[in-house]
Motif scaffolding. Structure first.
Motif, mmCIF file in Angstrom:
data_model
loop_
_atom_site.group_PDB
_atom_site.id
_atom_site.type_symbol
_atom_site.label_atom_id
_atom_site.label_comp_id
_atom_site.label_asym_id
_atom_site.label_seq_id
_atom_site.Cartn_x
_atom_site.Cartn_y
_atom_site.Cartn_z
ATOM 1 N N THR A 1 0.861 -1.197 0.000
ATOM 2 C CA THR A 1 0.000 0.000 0.000
ATOM 3 C C THR A 1 0.890 1.237 0.000
ATOM 4 O OG1 THR A 1 -0.094 -0.211 2.395
ATOM 5 C CG2 THR A 1 -2.000 -1.002 1.176
ATOM 6 N N CYS A 2 0.375 2.301 -0.593
ATOM 7 C CA CYS A 2 1.118 3.559 -0.652
ATOM 8 C C CYS A 2 0.883 4.305 0.655
ATOM 9 C CB CYS A 2 0.641 4.379 -1.843
ATOM 10 S SG CYS A 2 1.441 5.963 -1.963
ATOM 11 N N ILE A 3 1.971 4.594 1.422
ATOM 12 C CA ILE A 3 1.765 5.224 2.732
ATOM 13 C C ILE A 3 2.140 6.708 2.725
ATOM 14 C CG2 ILE A 3 1.869 3.149 4.162
ATOM 15 C CD1 ILE A 3 4.812 3.532 4.510
ATOM 16 N N ARG A 4 2.915 7.159 1.730
ATOM 17 C CA ARG A 4 3.248 8.577 1.614
ATOM 18 C C ARG A 4 3.303 8.956 0.142
ATOM 19 N NH1 ARG A 4 2.660 8.496 6.298
ATOM 20 N NH2 ARG A 4 3.981 9.196 8.030
ATOM 21 N N THR A 5 2.792 10.145 -0.183
ATOM 22 C CA THR A 5 2.963 10.697 -1.522
ATOM 23 C C THR A 5 3.409 12.142 -1.375
ATOM 24 O OG1 THR A 5 1.257 9.275 -2.452
ATOM 25 C CG2 THR A 5 1.817 11.220 -3.718
ATOM 26 N N MET A 6 4.521 12.475 -2.004
ATOM 27 C CA MET A 6 5.059 13.838 -1.889
ATOM 28 C C MET A 6 5.405 14.361 -3.272
ATOM 29 S SD MET A 6 7.496 13.054 1.362
ATOM 30 C CE MET A 6 7.651 11.322 1.081
ATOM 31 N N GLU A 7 5.294 15.668 -3.423
ATOM 32 C CA GLU A 7 5.643 16.280 -4.704
ATOM 33 C C GLU A 7 7.144 16.493 -4.777
ATOM 34 O OE1 GLU A 7 3.647 19.737 -6.032
ATOM 35 O OE2 GLU A 7 1.663 18.844 -5.837
ATOM 36 N N CYS A 8 7.732 16.184 -5.964
ATOM 37 C CA CYS A 8 9.165 16.417 -6.142
ATOM 38 C C CYS A 8 9.389 16.924 -7.565
ATOM 39 C CB CYS A 8 9.951 15.128 -5.892
ATOM 40 S SG CYS A 8 9.624 13.833 -7.097
ATOM 41 N N GLY A 9 10.642 17.126 -7.950
ATOM 42 C CA GLY A 9 10.936 17.520 -9.323
ATOM 43 C C GLY A 9 10.918 16.301 -10.225
ATOM 44 N N TYR A 10 11.579 16.418 -11.399
ATOM 45 C CA TYR A 10 11.687 15.259 -12.302
ATOM 46 C C TYR A 10 12.790 14.356 -11.747
ATOM 47 C CZ TYR A 10 11.452 12.676 -16.697
ATOM 48 O OH TYR A 10 11.268 11.689 -17.635
ATOM 49 N N ALA A 11 12.406 13.307 -11.007
ATOM 50 C CA ALA A 11 13.376 12.464 -10.290
ATOM 51 C C ALA A 11 14.134 11.549 -11.249
ATOM 52 C CB ALA A 11 12.646 11.636 -9.250
#
Length: 971
Positions: free
Chosen positions: A462-472
């Protein structure tokens, strides 16, 4: 001693909400969405946004391309890219039936009203009608010249004697610009509509089967009227009349240059409805209430049309006539008598047009390109107050939209605009996953793509964290597993804190893209390599930060040293003993430096294209490099000599990594595979297949128990190490077998392609010109089934012949005879010869029986006919016996007729079969009469009637609910 390795097997797939090659549909209740997830099917609870079930078949690796719901509320037909169709049960999540008939991807599926028949259309241009209950293919219809895009059943309005509906019709549209109407009673194409100038991408029929809509690349939707009286009679006018009709039609064309319809058309053009979108139509669908029509284009919009009722159409017509009369009067006043007369004439002539009946209503605009949509199966929309539909988007998202019903919007203060009710997006990335990393305890997985970083629980996926980032482009867990660092395309290092799920710092580390980073073996810093031709070394540091009135310490990075290179840096790796740093450059070389002084040590060259990834073994002796030239090279770090160069994959190799404490390593490539290698013996141990797109990234657990791969298809796959042992020789043999089987099935398909319906490898030649052929397809399973039947017949015949010879010798009075030895196989199974043959026949799936019987040579067929006579006498399953018998006689009719010796045996089969069938008939008749008697007796003696238990239970529940809501007190 032969070396054994441990096998890795697929454990789980996650990260896919809805894959882009198939449509999405509602379940029968409208509560769940059934969406394609590559080779699996996911069932989502739309309100909760939870995954409630997955349909997975371990035998299947092909991607889902089409889904259809049956009328029985439980079964769903799913078509796959390899041409197979599986019918799944919603209750049990199991496969009920598997059909194999198409040679390429299934693109359209539809059930008839009873749910007992299924029609499928494919990229191979054929239509196949399947009997779902009998689990067999009925026939294949050929006529289209390009991919079939949609299919629909039409029922024949008349009822034949006996009270059963006749076969009915099938409508099919194709990319060859045609819509065809097929008569299933005669199994041929009855009408062809030259509907559009270019490809027809979708068509649908309304619930009462009076109207057909079709859409393609044209700027409008075409509407057609279906003539029920023509469907009732079909073309049953007699052969002569048919021929005359056709001749008249041709003559009329030649003489007058006009098309005179000698035969009434079942489908006639009604009109066109303009669309707003300039893109081609991908789906058109009627709402189950018959009040709305949805049309989805291959952009970001769904256009909804309202279908007016008869009263509304009458009002509109009267308004139009009134306007025309007013216009005529104005023209008369101006003295334009001709114009006025033309207007008056137009008033009388005009009938109802398609635009009067179907009118534009709303446009739903989504954030990304649409793949498909489906209306919620609710008939009473006015009561609910809104129309609901589910959409799947190309960026791995599912959205649910509600549109207020026109009446609800009038009555109440409701915004008369489409509203997005729910979105399913957290369970997957919007774009390709470019990098993955595992935490040191293998419990957390970090995956990053353009704009989003996700943290997953490896056990529950399961997905427990989602965060915005740049082009990884690269990422890693920092020591302690509480922070993640991401290197981006813009040259920033982004530091994330998992506890607060926020970015705590973004450092401008480089002027170019950061292609690689690695945590230092002493866990006190890291190294980054970038396209700005620099390798930078960083240390971890705690900095004080003021938060309000207090100061808090937080983690940060301090730049320590810089190593300038001659070209763009693609990958940087430390040796585990921290003595060396290896740097791969864009000029296809690898440079090795001492870590403490950054003094140059080795230059490794040999690759023809840049090295995309590399790794150093845990004993710091071996360096493995993988390159865009499809090769993997192993180097010794003592002298920089190349131990071995291996051609590893069919495409660029994107990632390579050693398993800790071994010289085994994994590679991932754009050819959609992950491979497991032995770095000492230079052997490929395993090939892990499953991804449907390029594999971009790879992460291996600390002790090699799990491997995670991430792909362009937006899926993450976990491969688990098992106790099962792998021997290289066995693997190579298995690979050769698979290759042989693949070429064998390919040769079957070629034979099927060339046959034009005549003597198809999968059929007796019951072809009617080119249009009709058999539904089946030879596969490896049917071949094996046929071989098993042949072996059983051979064994049984040997046993019987031995006993016959022994009995004949006894009759002749020979002495000293020993009884024939029984077959060890039959003794172990505790079966008689006839039971053995019967069991092998029963083992064959009904859908594969015809193809399996075609494998038998004529000698085996004569033997099987003899055994069928025995089965009839013993009264075994008479349905199966009849099916096998009729198929064999039909297939080998010419040889059987030419063979006089078989006549007595066939006479015996006929006599026994008739007796057996008569017995069955008597039993059924007796049972029916008994049931009728019981019913009459019950009706005579009891006042109550038979009721459906389920319906009663629901009524009881409703009553209880209403009682809970209001209670009356009696005083």
């Amino acid at each position: 001693m032969v070396k054994a390795y441990q096998r890795y097997t697929p454990r789980t797939i996650f990260g896919v909400v809805a894959s882009g090659n198939s449509n999405i549909i509602y379940d029968a209740a409208g509560k769940y969405a059934i969406s394609p997830a590559l080779e699996d099917i996911s069932i989502w609870d739309l309100k909760k946004g939870e995954l409630v079930g997955t349909w997975h078949d371990s035998d299947n690796k092909a991607e889902v391309t089409c889904i259809a719901r049956s009328t029985d509320r439980d079964s769903y037909a799913v078509g796959y890219a390899n041409g197979s169709i599986r019918i799944w049960s919603m209750k049990t999540s199991d496969v009920l039936v598997t059909f194999n008939g198409h040679r390429s991807a299934v693109t359209a599926l539809a059930f008839d009203k009873s749910g007992s028949r299924l029609v499928s259309g494919s990229r191979d241009t054929d239509l196949i009608v399947w009997d779902v209950e009998g689990e067999v293919g009925l026939y294949r219809l050929r006529g289209h010249k390009d991919q079939v895009t949609s299919v629909r059943f039409l029922s024949r309005p008349s009822i034949v004697e006996g009270g059963k509906p006749t076969d009915g019709y099938v409508l099919s549209s194709s990319k060859d610009t045609l819509i065809k109407l097929w008569d299933l009673s005669t199994q041929h194409c009855m009408e062809t509509l030259v509907a559009h100038r270019n490809e027809v991408w979708g068509c649908d029929v309304n619930a009462d089967e009076t109207m057909l809509v079709s859409g393609g690349g044209d700027p409008d939707i075409k509407v057609w009227k279906i003539n029920a009286s023509v469907l009732k009679t079909g073309l049953a006018v007699g052969e002569e009349a048919k021929e005359v009709g056709e001749e008249e039609e041709h003559n009329a064309l030649d003489e007058d240059g006009k098309l005179v319809n000698a035969i009434p058309k079942a489908i006639t053009f009604y009109g066109s409805i303009p669309r707003q979108s300039k893109e081609r139509v991908t789906t058109v669908e009627f709402h189950s209430s018959q009040q709305f029509l949805g049309c989805q284009a291959s952009d970001k919009s769904i256009e909804l049309f309202r279908i007016r009722s008869i009263d509304e159409i009458k009002k509109k017509m009267s308004r139009r006539k009134r306007r025309q009369r007013e216009k005529a009067q104005q023209l008369l006043k101006k003295g334009d008598t001709e114009g006025a007369a033309a207007e008056e004439a137009a008033i009388g002539e005009e009938g109802i047009q398609a635009t009067d009946e179907i009118t534009p209503w709303h446009i739903i605009r989504t954030g990304a390109k649409l793949r498909s949509f489906d209306f919620a199966p609710v008939k009473d929309v006015e009561k609910v107050g809104y129309v609901q539909l589910v959409t799947s988007l190309n960026n791995n998202t599912v959205e649910v939209w509600t549109v207020p019903h026109p009446n609800a919007a009038k009555n109440e203060e409701v915004a008369d605009e489409p509203n997005k009710a729910y979105t399913l997006e957290l369970a997957g990335h919007r774009s390709d996953i470019r990098t993955v990393a595992l935490s040191s305890d293998d419990e957390l997985l970090c995956s990053a793509s353009n704009n989003s970083l996700k943290i997953w629980n490896v056990k529950t996926t399961t997905c427990i964290r989602t965060m915005e980032c740049g082009y990884a482009l690269c990422c890693a867990f920092l020591p302690g597993n509480r922070h993640v660092i991401v290197g981006t395309k813009s040259g920033h290092l982004e530091l994330f804190d998992l506890g607060s799920s926020s970015m705590i710092e973004s450092i401008e580390a480089h002027d170019g893209a950061i292609w690689s980073l690695q945590i230092r073996p002493d866990r006190r810093g890291l190294v980054t390599g970038s396209a700005d031709k620099e390798v930078r070394f960083w240390d971890f540091d705690m900095v004080e930060e003021e938060v309000g009135s207090t100061t808090k310490k937080r983690l940060s990075l301090v730049h320590m040293r810089t190593l300038k290179m001659s070209d763009d840096v693609l990958c940087v790796r430390y040796s585990p003993d921290q003595k060396m740093v290896a740097v791969s450059l864009l000029d296809a070389t690898v440079k090795v430096f001492y870590h403490d002084t950054l003094k140059f040590f080795l230059s490794l060259y040999g690759h023809k294209l840049p090295v995309l990834s590399m790794d150093i073994s845990s004993d710091s002796n071996l360096l493995v490099t993988c390159s865009a030239d499809k090769n993997v090279k192993l180097w010794g770090l003592d002298f920089g000599d190349c131990h071995k160069s291996m051609f590893a994959h069919q495409e660029s190799v994107m990632a390579v990594q050693f398993v800790w404490n071994t010289h085994y390593f994994f590679t991932a490539s754009k050819d959609r595979t992950v491979k497991y290698w032995d770095g000492d013996k230079f052997e490929n141990i395993l090939k892990l297949e499953g991804h449907h797109g390029e594999v971009w990234a790879l992460a291996i657990g600390t002790y090699g128990n799990i491997v995670v791969s991430a792909s362009h298809d937006r899926s993450l796959r976990i491969w688990q190490k098992t106790e099962d042992q792998v021997f290289l020789e066995e693997e190579r043999e298995q690979e050769l077998d698979d290759l042989y089987e693949a070429t064998l099935t390919a040769s079957f398909e070629k034979n099927g392609m060339v046959d034009n319906g005549e003597g198809n490898i999968g059929a007796p030649s019951t072809s009617n010109g080119d249009e009709l052929a058999s539904a089946g397809k030879q596969t490896l399973d049917t071949l094996k089934s046929g071989e098993r039947i042949m072996e059983a017949l051979e064994l049984a015949d040997q046993e019987i012949d031995a006993w016959k010879a022994y009995n004949a010798a006894v009759v002749r009075g020979e002495r000293g005879l020993s009884k024939p030895q029984r077959s060890p196989l039959l003794i172990s199974m505790r079966q008689t010869p006839e039971q053995h043959v019967w069991n092998e026949l029963q083992r064959v799936r009904p859908a594969e029986l015809d193809e399996a019987l075609l494998v038998l040579p004529f000698a085996a067929v004569t033997s099987l006919l003899n055994w069928l006579d025995v089965f009839v006498q013993r009264e075994y399953n008479i349905n199966l016996v009849c099916r096998v018998l009729f198929f064999l006689i039909k297939s080998h009719h010419n040889q059987i007729v030419a063979n006089r010796i078989m006549r007595p045996m066939l006479d015996s089969v006929r006599r026994n079969l008739r007796a057996g069938l008569q017995k069955q008939k008597d039993v059924i008749g007796f049972n029916v009469a008994a049931l009728n008697y019981i019913r009459r007796d019950y009706e005579a003696n009891n006042t109550s009637e038979f009721f459906d238990e389920e319906a009663l239970r629901k009524e009881e529940e409703k009553k209880q609910d209403s009682e809970k809501k209001r209670k009356f007190l009696k005083m």
